[in-house]
Design a protein around this motif. Sequence first.
Motif, mmCIF file in Angstrom:
data_model
loop_
_atom_site.group_PDB
_atom_site.id
_atom_site.type_symbol
_atom_site.label_atom_id
_atom_site.label_comp_id
_atom_site.label_asym_id
_atom_site.label_seq_id
_atom_site.Cartn_x
_atom_site.Cartn_y
_atom_site.Cartn_z
ATOM 1 N N THR A 1 0.833 -1.199 0.000
ATOM 2 C CA THR A 1 0.000 0.000 0.000
ATOM 3 C C THR A 1 0.868 1.249 0.000
ATOM 4 O O THR A 1 1.953 1.272 0.570
ATOM 5 C CB THR A 1 -0.919 0.021 1.232
ATOM 6 O OG1 THR A 1 -0.116 0.039 2.393
ATOM 7 C CG2 THR A 1 -1.837 -1.180 1.259
ATOM 8 N N ASP A 2 0.359 2.274 -0.667
ATOM 9 C CA ASP A 2 1.069 3.548 -0.710
ATOM 10 C C ASP A 2 0.806 4.341 0.565
ATOM 11 O O ASP A 2 -0.305 4.328 1.103
ATOM 12 C CB ASP A 2 0.623 4.376 -1.910
ATOM 13 C CG ASP A 2 1.078 3.761 -3.225
ATOM 14 O OD1 ASP A 2 2.113 3.083 -3.233
ATOM 15 O OD2 ASP A 2 0.386 3.989 -4.235
ATOM 16 N N ILE A 3 1.809 5.027 1.017
ATOM 17 C CA ILE A 3 1.662 5.906 2.174
ATOM 18 C C ILE A 3 1.338 7.300 1.646
ATOM 19 O O ILE A 3 2.076 7.851 0.829
ATOM 20 C CB ILE A 3 2.949 5.930 3.023
ATOM 21 C CG1 ILE A 3 3.246 4.540 3.564
ATOM 22 C CG2 ILE A 3 2.807 6.928 4.154
ATOM 23 C CD1 ILE A 3 4.555 4.434 4.293
ATOM 24 N N ASN A 4 0.249 7.862 2.106
ATOM 25 C CA ASN A 4 -0.211 9.161 1.622
ATOM 26 C C ASN A 4 0.248 10.251 2.583
ATOM 27 O O ASN A 4 -0.418 10.538 3.581
ATOM 28 C CB ASN A 4 -1.732 9.154 1.483
ATOM 29 C CG ASN A 4 -2.244 10.389 0.803
ATOM 30 O OD1 ASN A 4 -1.476 11.148 0.220
ATOM 31 N ND2 ASN A 4 -3.542 10.606 0.870
ATOM 32 N N PRO B 1 1.722 14.362 3.071
ATOM 33 C CA PRO B 1 1.759 15.657 2.380
ATOM 34 C C PRO B 1 3.175 15.965 1.912
ATOM 35 O O PRO B 1 4.150 15.479 2.486
ATOM 36 C CB PRO B 1 1.304 16.647 3.449
ATOM 37 C CG PRO B 1 1.606 15.987 4.742
ATOM 38 C CD PRO B 1 1.475 14.510 4.501
ATOM 39 N N ASN B 2 3.274 16.787 0.860
ATOM 40 C CA ASN B 2 4.609 17.142 0.385
ATOM 41 C C ASN B 2 5.257 18.152 1.348
ATOM 42 O O ASN B 2 4.596 18.715 2.225
ATOM 43 C CB ASN B 2 4.572 17.661 -1.048
ATOM 44 C CG ASN B 2 3.750 18.931 -1.189
ATOM 45 O OD1 ASN B 2 3.563 19.664 -0.227
ATOM 46 N ND2 ASN B 2 3.273 19.192 -2.384
#
Length: 88
Positions: free
Chosen positions: A2-5, A7-8
């Motif tokens: 799974t991708d970790i979401n 913030p930039n």
Amino acid sequence: MTDINLPNADTVVKTARTYAVDLIERIIWTFLGAAGAVALAAGPADMLSVSFWEGVGTAGLAAVVTLVKGVAARLIGPRNSASTAPTV
């Protein structure tokens, strides 16, 4: 996997800057408001007798309380606000 979401980096810096500006503004206005209230109470209203430096010290204590409250608010409420109100 799974991708970790996350913030930039720009969003994180902007959020921290927004919080810092918000808190500094609150501290300054608290100091000015408290100094004005003490000056009014000690001067024209003649409700108390304080020296200039006692008045400034009292206003400084009020500003410190605002600083502590703002730091605590960051831990409790939204990360980019120095307010404890959940909608701010």
